[in-house]
Design a protein around this motif. Structure first.
Motif, PDB file in Angstrom:
ATOM      1  N   ALA A   8     -49.089   5.161  57.939  1.00 36.02           N
ATOM      2  CA  ALA A   8     -49.955   5.953  58.813  1.00 36.02           C
ATOM      3  C   ALA A   8     -51.059   5.073  59.390  1.00 36.02           C
ATOM      4  O   ALA A   8     -51.416   4.032  58.829  1.00 36.02           O
ATOM      5  CB  ALA A   8     -50.572   7.120  58.036  1.00 36.02           C
ATOM      6  N   ILE A   9     -51.567   5.519  60.529  1.00 36.36           N
ATOM      7  CA  ILE A   9     -52.707   4.868  61.180  1.00 36.36           C
ATOM      8  C   ILE A   9     -53.758   5.934  61.423  1.00 36.36           C
ATOM      9  O   ILE A   9     -53.458   7.036  61.901  1.00 36.36           O
ATOM     10  CB  ILE A   9     -52.282   4.211  62.510  1.00 36.36           C
ATOM     11  N   PHE A  10     -54.997   5.593  61.099  1.00 38.16           N
ATOM     12  CA  PHE A  10     -56.111   6.526  61.272  1.00 38.16           C
ATOM     13  C   PHE A  10     -57.060   5.969  62.331  1.00 38.16           C
ATOM     14  O   PHE A  10     -57.463   4.803  62.257  1.00 38.16           O
ATOM     15  CB  PHE A  10     -56.838   6.736  59.947  1.00 38.16           C
ATOM     16  N   ILE A  11     -57.396   6.826  63.299  1.00 38.51           N
ATOM     17  CA  ILE A  11     -58.321   6.453  64.361  1.00 38.51           C
ATOM     18  C   ILE A  11     -59.465   7.450  64.375  1.00 38.51           C
ATOM     19  O   ILE A  11     -59.352   8.540  63.806  1.00 38.51           O
ATOM     20  CB  ILE A  11     -57.609   6.425  65.735  1.00 38.51           C
ATOM     21  N   PRO A  12     -60.601   7.124  65.006  1.00 38.87           N
ATOM     22  CA  PRO A  12     -61.707   8.090  65.081  1.00 38.87           C
ATOM     23  C   PRO A  12     -61.254   9.374  65.769  1.00 38.87           C
ATOM     24  O   PRO A  12     -60.518   9.346  66.766  1.00 38.87           O
ATOM     25  CB  PRO A  12     -62.758   7.348  65.911  1.00 38.87           C
ATOM     26  N   VAL A  13     -61.671  10.516  65.236  1.00 37.80           N
ATOM     27  CA  VAL A  13     -61.209  11.797  65.759  1.00 37.80           C
ATOM     28  C   VAL A  13     -61.671  12.014  67.203  1.00 37.80           C
ATOM     29  O   VAL A  13     -60.982  12.668  68.003  1.00 37.80           O
ATOM     30  CB  VAL A  13     -61.683  12.945  64.836  1.00 37.80           C
ATOM     31  N   GLU A  14     -62.805  11.438  67.581  1.00 40.92           N
ATOM     32  CA  GLU A  14     -63.268  11.515  68.973  1.00 40.92           C
ATOM     33  C   GLU A  14     -62.297  10.784  69.884  1.00 40.92           C
ATOM     34  O   GLU A  14     -61.984  11.245  70.981  1.00 40.92           O
ATOM     35  CB  GLU A  14     -64.669  10.914  69.085  1.00 40.92           C
ATOM     36  N   ASN A  15     -61.802   9.651  69.406  1.00 37.83           N
ATOM     37  CA  ASN A  15     -60.814   8.888  70.168  1.00 37.83           C
ATOM     38  C   ASN A  15     -59.511   9.677  70.292  1.00 37.83           C
ATOM     39  O   ASN A  15     -58.876   9.705  71.343  1.00 37.83           O
ATOM     40  CB  ASN A  15     -60.566   7.544  69.475  1.00 37.83           C
ATOM     41  N   ALA A  16     -59.124  10.342  69.176  1.00 38.77           N
ATOM     42  CA  ALA A  16     -57.891  11.134  69.187  1.00 38.77           C
ATOM     43  C   ALA A  16     -57.989  12.306  70.155  1.00 38.77           C
ATOM     44  O   ALA A  16     -57.009  12.668  70.820  1.00 38.77           O
ATOM     45  CB  ALA A  16     -57.600  11.647  67.782  1.00 38.77           C
ATOM     46  N   SER A  17     -59.185  12.884  70.268  1.00 39.59           N
ATOM     47  CA  SER A  17     -59.349  14.042  71.162  1.00 39.59           C
ATOM     48  C   SER A  17     -59.122  13.654  72.623  1.00 39.59           C
ATOM     49  O   SER A  17     -58.723  14.488  73.431  1.00 39.59           O
ATOM     50  CB  SER A  17     -60.746  14.644  70.979  1.00 39.59           C
TER      51      SER A  17
END
Length: 414
Positions: free
Chosen positions: A212-221
């Protein structure tokens, strides 16, 4: 001859044939040892893991969109009401208001089938990408082995940074290469790796956080161009005893944010999170079934061995049985005598097996990780019940055969 005298006679017979009793009891003891030993080791290992992850997930609950499938549900011929999904701004607003009660994290799954690139190297399209904030890893109990967590600035502005699992690193980087501060790309965007997660393994199937890869949720939005992402808030309560009360407070906060009218049902759902302890219990349950099956097969072999020995005992004591019948012993008393002998042998073997099983099980559990001494009272009771059942099952046919012997023919034997 009453029952008490029959029991005494059975004990005298067991004592008179001590070597045979020891050998037969040893067969039973081996079966009980395997059963109790494996189950004790499984419970001991589980207790150690639960202690290491004590409380992890036990106080958590999720606030999420109502209905996880996204399909229109039909019940009793009526189409169920479809509620709008929890939006990113609503999840963030809830997190801010709930902060006076306890910490919470906002996250959303971007995709479960992403292809990741690093130069000319590509991964299979099976990598999960999740948008998270800086509290996600602490609340979910995921450790960062190398590098760091997201900073407040990166979360606020949604920078192109990411934290990756070990499977992603092994796929895209060679041995000896440091992934930190290197770049990977997906969806046409380049991200800087700032952290690598500790290897998680999988519970109940699936790659978990390793692939898995985790990115900032703001970036994901920002990747949510069609507004289809499902945002979830995992809140951590202060005390398991206050969890229902805090879930009620969370319901009130979210109803206000979602502007649910008085008397209307919630347009979202709040559910308790699946804790690590529940996952461990599920896995331990499968291990117990396997251990119990192996122990049962061993005990089945021991029961056959005991039946064979009891059959030999009936043949050896044919004349003795004839004398007892001539003196007035009924077939019931003869059956009781041989059944009691079989049960006594099983119980003696069971006592030895339980002691060995507890010792071996605790040794195995403590060899894997330091822990206390576990006495599995439930499995001890189960073991003795099994001993009695095995004694009855393996001793009944020899006892029945002995009770059916003709006294005249028995006295002529030998």
């Amino acid at each position: 001859m009453n029952l008490i005298e029959n029991i005494k006679e059975a004990l005298r017979s067991v004592k008179a044939n001590l070597l045979r009793t020891i050998l037969t009891g040893t067969i039973i003891a081996i079966g009980i040892t395997s059963l109790v030993g494996m189950l004790t080791a499984i419970d001991g290992i589980k207790a150690q893991i639960e202690e290491s992850f004590a409380g992890l997930g036990a106080n958590n609950f999720d606030v999420r969109s109502k209905g996880t499938s996204g399909a229109v549900a039909v019940q009793d011929g009526k189409t169920q009401k479809v509620f709008p999904q929890v939006k990113y701004r609503e999840a963030v607003a809830f997190q801010q208001e709930f902060s006076t009660i306890g910490p919470s994290t906002v996250f959303s799954t971007v995709t479960g089938a992403a292809e990741i690139k690093r130069g000319s190297v590509k991964s299979n399209p099976n990598v999960r990408i999740t948008g998270v904030d800086d509290l996600y890893f602490n609340i979910k109990g995921i450790k960062i082995e190398k590098g760091r967590n997201f900073s407040n600035t990166e979360i606020q502005y949604g920078n192109n940074v990411c934290i990756v699992g070990v499977d992603v690193v092994e796929t895209l980087f060679g041995k000896g290469e440091d992934p930190l501060n290197d770049y990977i790309s997906f969806y046409g965007r380049r991200y800087t790796i700032v952290g690598v997660l500790e290897k998680q393994g999988s519970v109940g199937g699936g790659p978990g956080a390793d692939r898995a890869i985790f990115i900032p949720v703001e970036n994901a939005s920002r990747l949510d161009s069609r507004g289809t992402f499902r945002y979830t808030v995992t809140a951590s309560g202060s005390d398991p005893l206050r969890l229902d009360y805090e879930m009620g407070q969370a319901t009130g906060i979210m109803r206000k944010i979602r502007q649910d009218r008085v008397g209307e049902e919630d347009s979202f759902e709040i559910v308790k999170s699946r804790s690590v302890g529940e996952s461990l219990e599920e896995v331990a349950g499968y291990l117990r079934i396997g251990g119990f099956t192996i122990g049962f097969i061993t005990l089945l072999g021991a029961a056959i061995g005991l039946m064979n020995i009891m059959m030999v005992s009936v043949t050896e004591r044919t004349r003795e049985i004839g004398i007892r019948k001539a003196l007035g012993a009924t077939p019931l008393r003869i059956r009781q005598q041989f059944l009691i002998e079989a049960i006594v042998i099983c119980i003696l073997g069971g006592i030895l097996g339980v002691l060995l099983g507890i010792g071996i099980g605790n040794i195995v559990a403590n060899a894997i990780g330091p822990g206390g001494f576990l006495v599995p009272w439930l499995w001890i009771i189960v073991a003795f019940v099994i001993c009695i059942v095995v004694g009855l099952a393996s001793g009944y046919f020899p006892a029945y055969k002995a009770s059916r012997l003709d006294p005249i023919e028995s006295l002529r034997y030998e």
